[in-house]
Design a protein around this motif. Structure first.
Motif, mmCIF file in Angstrom:
data_model
loop_
_atom_site.group_PDB
_atom_site.id
_atom_site.type_symbol
_atom_site.label_atom_id
_atom_site.label_comp_id
_atom_site.label_asym_id
_atom_site.label_seq_id
_atom_site.Cartn_x
_atom_site.Cartn_y
_atom_site.Cartn_z
ATOM 1 N N THR A 52 35.062 -38.444 -1.768
ATOM 2 C CA THR A 52 34.065 -37.842 -2.651
ATOM 3 C C THR A 52 32.921 -38.827 -2.839
ATOM 4 O O THR A 52 33.147 -40.019 -3.009
ATOM 5 C CB THR A 52 34.716 -37.490 -4.008
ATOM 6 N N HIS A 100 32.661 -33.573 -1.470
ATOM 7 C CA HIS A 100 33.774 -33.442 -2.400
ATOM 8 C C HIS A 100 35.077 -33.210 -1.639
ATOM 9 O O HIS A 100 35.191 -32.274 -0.865
ATOM 10 C CB HIS A 100 33.533 -32.271 -3.376
ATOM 11 N N ASP A 101 36.020 -34.117 -1.825
ATOM 12 C CA ASP A 101 37.375 -33.939 -1.323
ATOM 13 C C ASP A 101 37.423 -33.725 0.193
ATOM 14 O O ASP A 101 38.156 -32.875 0.693
ATOM 15 C CB ASP A 101 38.035 -32.753 -2.043
#
Lengths: 259, 229
Positions: free
Chosen positions: B10, B27-28
């Motif tokens: 992230t 993100h992720d």
């Protein structure tokens, strides 16, 4: 990567001038061959820090431990004064922004380089002159200028001579204070290229103070950003400059005029 | 483990000069790449493709997650490794061909390329650099000149020669063919193919569809990890 002990270990380094803060609580390790840049604006404490690290100024608190050639590590302020001076003459170098402070302006260029060798015990005149000549060539000073004094040299030549004088004893650690400050841009580029190459070839550890982020990027692998006597951000040079985290570092990076 | 494994990565930028404006990028993000596999990252401009390469190289800081790089018998997490460890990876394990050559004043094209080989004598490094420049059709009369004045395509070929010369287990390519003609695009495809057969893991950002199809084993659309508006 060498897993040997660091060359220089600095911990809790703090300097007060009376009640005024010079720098506070600086800590880092430096290994052989690493180039560390210290950046920040005027008054940020970077020059104070360099003077502390190079043993020219006694800290108010903290330790500076140096690993000698025999492998033993000692705090430079626990050493005797003669020992510290010997270290400075042999194992360390110091490149001043103004070459006048790093050179003896009244003696020949060859003498400036040879003097450092004589200080470490060289006595054979022929060998000293040969080595001095060789070093002048390495810093791109024409051999015909060896007997001239630095007074007759240009600013860029003086700076290159100062570098030769410093490197001739094969130091392991060299301090540099704005080494390209006050030089024309084209002269700066030549000097930077020369420094970069010599430092890499000789595997010298360098601590360079500069306000010029381009110099830091070109020369160093690690960087410390100082503000008001404190190291506010440190890490890989390209990471800190390309992904700055602190507001002040972001301001510094964004203040560079694009070419 | 695989040569390269990302998990939970992230990343956001906080722009303090604009009142702490927060720009989320990824993100992720999670993916792994095998030895000899070429992973091509796809998605529109601004989706974070180049940022992923910079995160793997340690040029950008990783806010959360792990970027595991295999280094011989050990594993290094670039997200948390100290600077010295990352520099060591760059010298031996990870190669990175940036979009633009960062030219150093006064250094000749030949030396720009030869400097990438740090563990061999200078003369041998120069010979190998010369062979690589020739392969990328950089005219010999340019080799002794600093690349700052070269055309975009010439600079990119010098950059590619520099990035692809040393043996690295992982090579990151950011738009390697953007300024190249068809003949030189084919050279890139050839060399990438060679490296894959040698077991090199490649992560690339390539817009050119023919090049992408020629080199990709896996394509990852990063849009689903992108959080930017």
């Amino acid at each position: 990567m060498t897993d040997s002990a660091p060359l220089l270990t600095v911990d809790g380094l703090t300097k007060y001038y009376g009640r005024r803060l010079g720098c506070t609580d600086v800590a880092f390790d430096l290994h052989e061959g690493e180039v560390l840049a210290i950046v920040g604006e005027s008054g940020s404490g970077k020059s104070t820090l360099l003077q502390l690290l190079s043993g020219q100024l006694r800290p108010s608190a903290g330790t500076i431990r140096y690993r000698m050639r025999d492998g033993a590590t000692a705090d430079i302020w626990d050493m005797s004064e003669p020992m510290r001076r010997l270290l400075f003459r042999t194992d360390w170098g110091y490149v001043h922004q103004d070459a006048q402070f790093g050179l003896r302006m009244g003696i020949s260029a060859g003498g400036n380089v040879g003097e450092r060798l004589m200080a470490v015990g060289w006595r054979n005149y022929g060998a000293i002159r040969d080595t001095a000549t060789d070093w002048l060539a390495r810093v791109e000073i024409d051999q015909s200028r060896i007997d001239d004094t630095p007074r007759t040299y240009s600013g860029g030549m003086r700076q290159r001579l100062q570098i030769a004088r410093n490197l001739v004893t094969a130091p392991r650690l060299v301090f540099m204070d704005e080494p390209t400050g006050g030089l024309d841009v084209s002269v700066q580029a030549r000097l930077l290229d020369l420094l970069r190459r010599l430092v890499a070839d000789l595997n010298i550890a360098v601590i360079v103070v500069t306000h010029d982020l381009a110099v830091a990027r070109l020369m160093s692998t690690r960087i410390m950003v100082m503000k008001a006597g404190t190291v506010i951000e440190a890490g890989l040079t390209d990471q800190v400059l390309d992904d700055p985290r602190e507001p002040y570092t972001q301001l510094l990076v964004s203040s560079i005029l694009p070419v | 483990m695989q040569p390269l494994e990302l998990s939970g990565v992230t990343k956001a930028f906080t722009v303090h000069l604009q009142g702490g404006l927060r720009l989320p990028v990824l993100h992720d993000l999670a993916f792994a790449a095998r030895a000899g596999e070429c992973v091509v990252l796809t998605g529109p401009s601004g989706a974070g493709k180049s940022s992923i390469l910079k995160l793997i190289y340690g040029n950008y800081r990783c806010d959360e997650g792990a970027i595991l790089v295999r280094d011989g018998d050990t594993t290094v997490d670039v997200a948390t490794a100290p600077p010295r460890r990352i520099l060591s990876l760059r010298r031996r394990v990870i190669g990175y061909v940036t979009q633009f050559l960062r030219a150093v004043p006064r250094v000749s094209a030949l030396d720009v390329v030869a400097e990438a080989l740090t563990d061999v004598p200078r003369e041998i490094a120069r010979d190998r650099a010369a062979a690589m420049l020739a392969r990328f059709n950089v005219p010999e009369r340019l080799w002794s000149l600093p690349p700052a004045t070269f055309s975009g395509g010439e600079q990119q070929r010098v950059n590619l020669a520099r990035g692809l010369l040393p043996d690295r287990a992982i090579v990151l390519l950011d738009e390697p063919t953007a300024s190249l003609d068809a003949a030189n695009r084919a050279v890139v495809v050839d060399i990438v193919g060679e490296r894959k057969r040698q077991g090199v893991t490649i992560v690339a950002v390539v817009h050119d569809e023919s090049v992408r199809d020629a080199i990709a084993d896996t394509q990852i659309d990063v849009t689903r990890f992108a959080t930017a508006a």
